[in-house]
Design a protein around this motif. Structure first.
Motif, PDB file in Angstrom:
ATOM      1  N   GLY A   1      -6.776  -6.158   3.694  1.00  0.00           N
ATOM      2  CA  GLY A   1      -6.788  -7.303   2.789  1.00  0.00           C
ATOM      3  C   GLY A   1      -6.932  -6.882   1.334  1.00  0.00           C
ATOM      4  N   GLN A   2      -7.762  -5.872   1.088  1.00  0.00           N
ATOM      5  CA  GLN A   2      -7.935  -5.368  -0.273  1.00  0.00           C
ATOM      6  C   GLN A   2      -6.653  -4.696  -0.765  1.00  0.00           C
ATOM      7  N   LEU A   3      -6.013  -3.955   0.130  1.00  0.00           N
ATOM      8  CA  LEU A   3      -4.771  -3.287  -0.247  1.00  0.00           C
ATOM      9  C   LEU A   3      -3.659  -4.301  -0.524  1.00  0.00           C
ATOM     10  N   LYS A   4      -3.605  -5.368   0.275  1.00  0.00           N
ATOM     11  CA  LYS A   4      -2.595  -6.408   0.049  1.00  0.00           C
ATOM     12  C   LYS A   4      -2.795  -7.078  -1.301  1.00  0.00           C
ATOM     13  N   ALA A   5      -4.056  -7.120  -1.757  1.00  0.00           N
ATOM     14  CA  ALA A   5      -4.346  -7.682  -3.084  1.00  0.00           C
ATOM     15  C   ALA A   5      -4.048  -6.697  -4.199  1.00  0.00           C
ATOM     16  N   GLY A   6      -3.552  -5.490  -3.826  1.00  0.00           N
ATOM     17  CA  GLY A   6      -3.182  -4.496  -4.824  1.00  0.00           C
ATOM     18  C   GLY A   6      -4.336  -3.680  -5.350  1.00  0.00           C
TER      19      GLY A   6
ATOM     20  N   PRO B   1      -6.808   3.413   8.464  1.00  0.00           N
ATOM     21  CA  PRO B   1      -7.296   2.556   9.551  1.00  0.00           C
ATOM     22  C   PRO B   1      -7.160   1.074   9.195  1.00  0.00           C
ATOM     23  N   SER B   2      -6.817   0.278  10.210  1.00  0.00           N
ATOM     24  CA  SER B   2      -6.680  -1.160   9.993  1.00  0.00           C
ATOM     25  C   SER B   2      -8.058  -1.801   9.885  1.00  0.00           C
ATOM     26  N   GLY B   3      -8.062  -3.055   9.423  1.00  0.00           N
ATOM     27  CA  GLY B   3      -9.320  -3.776   9.268  1.00  0.00           C
ATOM     28  C   GLY B   3      -9.351  -4.514   7.952  1.00  0.00           C
TER      29      GLY B   3
ATOM     30  N   LEU C   1       1.270   2.357   6.145  1.00  0.00           N
ATOM     31  CA  LEU C   1      -0.174   2.609   6.196  1.00  0.00           C
ATOM     32  C   LEU C   1      -0.548   3.349   7.480  1.00  0.00           C
ATOM     33  N   ARG C   2       0.020   2.937   8.585  1.00  0.00           N
ATOM     34  CA  ARG C   2      -0.257   3.607   9.856  1.00  0.00           C
ATOM     35  C   ARG C   2       0.232   5.050   9.843  1.00  0.00           C
ATOM     36  N   ALA C   3       1.410   5.244   9.246  1.00  0.00           N
ATOM     37  CA  ALA C   3       1.954   6.602   9.167  1.00  0.00           C
ATOM     38  C   ALA C   3       1.050   7.507   8.339  1.00  0.00           C
ATOM     39  N   ASP C   4       0.382   6.929   7.341  1.00  0.00           N
ATOM     40  CA  ASP C   4      -0.554   7.703   6.504  1.00  0.00           C
ATOM     41  C   ASP C   4      -1.962   7.690   7.076  1.00  0.00           C
TER      42      ASP C   4
END
Length: 316
Positions: free
Chosen positions: A176-181, A170-172, A164-167
């Motif tokens: 959490g939404q991405l971890k939920a797919g 931004p964190s935040g 995600l950082r390489a792409d």
């Protein structure tokens, strides 16, 4: 997930082993404890552990022989006295409801919680929620007897933060939404799918806990690819005829089953009072000649259930 043995003896209590009861500790997974069989004085054994009766919300009974159920009325009563007011479900062969309700009625015991009963009359799924499935299957004992297969559902893969950082994502809270797919839209207009940033799913664990039994194909179905198999060892090497006559198994038969079923660890319990000290160690030595990762357990042994490394079949 841990397995704690509250009783590992067969038939009647002895000086070194109480009769059968096994606790599956699921405190991290669902903040509860499941019991498999409740032999006489199980509640006394619990007093010597950190287990809390109010955490017990499911009890799975393999069969109705006394050394597997005589501790049930007392435990249910004490759970009520010790702050347990949440419902509890008892699974087992037909007759378990009568046993409990008659015991409560003739002793005029009033419980502070409701008991749900699920009397099993066939093989298959008996429980499922978002984290676990439990399957039951008939075994070969003198009376109706079941084994249980507890299957933990796969854990979602870890979020690949470095990617995600390489792409330049931004964190935040977005993470959490991405971890939920989920699919999300970034401030710069990019649309990304969380599934693309998840690692492989972590396969859930499988625990098979069998009741008293001769060797039977259903035992192998329940045990297949299990992380841990808990199997009776009432008889020893060379006692196959006796084991069959009394509807039980030998340590060698259990080890052969573990090998065929590709089990990761075999835990032998339901040990006859004939086997103490060096004789119990010999049971273990004999079994290890067939299946190396075998252990004859003792009362109060606690065995962690390790994660498996690859996806394997989960149904009976």
């Amino acid at each position: 997930m841990e397995i704690e043995f509250l009783g590992t003896g067969a038939g009647s209590p002895g000086k070194f082993r109480n009769v059968t009861s096994t606790a599956l500790r699921l405190l991290d997974e669902r903040n509860s404890v499941w019991l498999f069989d409740v032999g006489e004085a199980t509640q006394h054994q619990i007093l010597r552990t950190t287990l809390k009766p109010r955490k017990i919300d499911k009890i799975f009974i393999t069969h109705l022989h006394g050394d597997h159920i005589f501790g049930l009325p007392g435990l249910l009563s004490s759970r009520s006295f010790q702050g347990g007011n949440s419902p509890l479900t008892i699974y087992g062969p037909k007759g378990i409801r009568d046993f409990v309700e008659v015991s409560m009625r003739v002793t005029e015991t009033k419980l502070a919680y409701k008991i749900h009963y699920q009397e099993i009359n066939g093989d298959g799924l008996v429980f499922e929620d978002n984290k676990f499935q439990v399957f039951a299957a008939h075994l070969d004992h003198r009376i109706a007897c079941y084994g249980y297969r507890v299957v933990e559902k796969d854990h979602p893969g870890e979020l690949m933060v470095d990617r995600l950082r390489a792409d330049q994502v931004p964190s935040g809270p977005l993470y959490g939404q991405l971890k939920a797919g989920k699919t999300v839209t970034l401030a710069d207009g990019r649309v990304i799918n969380g599934q693309d940033y998840l690692g492989p799913a972590q396969p859930g664990r499988i625990v098979a806990i069998l009741g008293d039994t001769r060797q039977t194909p259903n035992a192998e179905k329940l045990a297949r690819n299990a992380n841990v198999l808990v199997h009776e060892s009432t008889f020893a090497k060379g006692e196959g005829k006796l084991a069959r006559a009394y509807y039980h198994s030998t340590n060698i038969q259990a080890a052969e089953l573990a090998k065929r079923a590709h089990v990761k660890m075999l835990l032998l319990n339901h040990i006859s009072a004939r086997y103490t000290g060096k004789l119990a160690a010999e049971l273990q030595h004999q079994a290890r000649e067939v299946f190396a990762n075998t252990r004859v357990v003792k009362d109060f042994d606690e065995i962690p259930v390790a994660f498996q490394k690859k996806t394997e079949a989960t149904k009976v």
